[in-house]
Design an enzyme around this catalytic site. Structure first.
Site, short mmCIF file in Angstrom:
data_model
loop_
_atom_site.label_atom_id
_atom_site.label_comp_id
_atom_site.label_asym_id
_atom_site.label_seq_id
_atom_site.Cartn_x
_atom_site.Cartn_y
_atom_site.Cartn_z
N CYS A 246 29.99 8.41 4.71
CA CYS A 246 28.40 8.08 4.53
C CYS A 246 27.80 7.32 5.88
CB CYS A 246 28.27 7.21 3.18
SG CYS A 246 29.16 5.67 3.15
N HIS B 60 22.45 2.29 3.95
CA HIS B 60 23.11 1.89 4.87
C HIS B 60 22.17 1.81 6.21
CE1 HIS B 60 26.52 2.05 2.42
NE2 HIS B 60 27.17 3.07 2.90
#
Length: 344
Positions: free
Chosen positions: A130, A242
């Site tokens: 990710c 994130h």
């Protein structure tokens, strides 16, 4: 055409996101099969305005599926993805199991779409980590212009990257601290509520963690093996999204103004950089969005050709589910599904 998509790990956070994105993007599947462990047999999951009943992964015949998107972790992928590939199904795998396999392409459609054609060796395509996915989306257009020599990245990774139990732990600890309960840790090595933990995945011999190693190795495979990258991966008390502070050193001159202009035009990127209070994106704003957001673009005066960026993305989307669906769209648009997709 007749096109069947199987989603493995359909009851998990990423699996549910895959189903939502397939529906949102109107992916032209004639059938979608939700697969999970026997414990979840018959459990219902949402697919747009429809409800699907989970089928037993162990009993599923993958020859019935055109594409299988795996979102159930490395152990499941290692066991079932090769079986699915041998049955003629094209696997798009979210785990780390095959990312560095030389016979498996590691693909971010905005960055290296041509690599997808390498799936024929094993019928498996890997989705990157990710934190790597959003990073390379931002790096690619700048690398094309000025050639990246070195990247230093510090991540601020949300708890959803560690799964539903980890997100539940942040909620439980946060609530518990307010009422004077002990903040016991089960999914993290330290308290995550009101704290940051500089440790994601296992430690390696050189002192880095596997998450940091993945970012280095995957960026080289996707973008350019000559790029030097060092990372510090940190878990923060954020539920989804994130963030990354990225320092880039280039071979050639590039100004912040030119970089901003390039990134505004780049696929998958959305620049929000006003140089004023609130003129940047934080994880809260990126949730549910498809884009990789880029802010705080500025020159680094400590190296000859340097830039700093702030990069934010929904890790359940671009970092996992969205990228997988985009790979499926790439296969379809390039006519790579072959005889498995028949015209009615």
């Amino acid at each position: 055409m007749s096109l069947t998509v199987a989603v493995v790990g359909a009851t998990g956070m990423v699996g549910q996101e895959v189903l939502a994105i397939l529906a949102e993007r109107l992916f032209p599947a004639d059938e979608v099969h939700a697969l999970a462990s026997r414990n979840s047999l018959g459990r219902e999951v949402s697919y747009g305005d429809k409800t699907l009943k989970c089928q037993d992964l162990d009993q599923y015949d993958f020859s019935k599926a055109t594409i299988a998107i795996f979102a159930a972790g490395g152990d499941v992928s290692k066991e079932y993805a090769p079986k699915a590939g041998k049955a003629g199904c094209i696997v798009i795998d979210n785990s780390s199991a095959f990312r560095l396999d030389p016979d498996v392409p590691l693909v971010v459609p905005e960055v290296n779409p041509d690599a997808v054609e390498g799936f024929v060796k094993k019928n498996i395509i890997a989705n990157p980590n990710c934190s790597t996915a959003q990073l390379v989306v931002a790096l690619k257009p700048l690398h094309d212009r000025a050639k990246i020599k070195r990247v230093v990245v510090s991540t601020y990774q949300s708890v959803s990257g560690a799964g539903k139990d980890a997100a539940d732990e942040l909620f439980r600890q946060t609530k518990g601290i307010f009422v004077g309960d002990d903040a016991t840790s089960e999914n993290f090595t330290k308290q995550i509520a009101f704290n940051v933990i500089p440790h994601i995945d296992v430690f390696m011999d050189d002192g880095s963690t596997k998450e940091e190693f993945k970012m280095t190795a995957e960026t080289k495979k996707i973008l350019d093996p000559s790029i030097k990258l060092t990372a510090t991966a940190v878990r923060v008390p954020v539920f989804v999204g994130h963030s990354e502070a990225v320092n880039i050193e280039f071979e050639n001159e590039i100004s912040a103004e030119e970089a901003t202009s390039i990134l505004r035009e780049a696929p998958g990127c959305l620049v929000v950089d006003k140089r004023e209070d609130g003129g940047y994106v934080t994880p809260v704003e990126c949730v549910g969005d498809f884009a990789t957001f880029i802010s705080r673009i500025r020159e680094d005066p400590t190296v000859e050709h340097g830039l700093n960026l702030w990069v934010v993305s929904d890790n359940l989307r671009k970092g996992a589910a969205l990228n997988a669906v985009q790979i499926a769209e790439l296969l379809l648009n390039r006519g790579l599904l072959g005889d498995k997709v028949q015209m009615h």
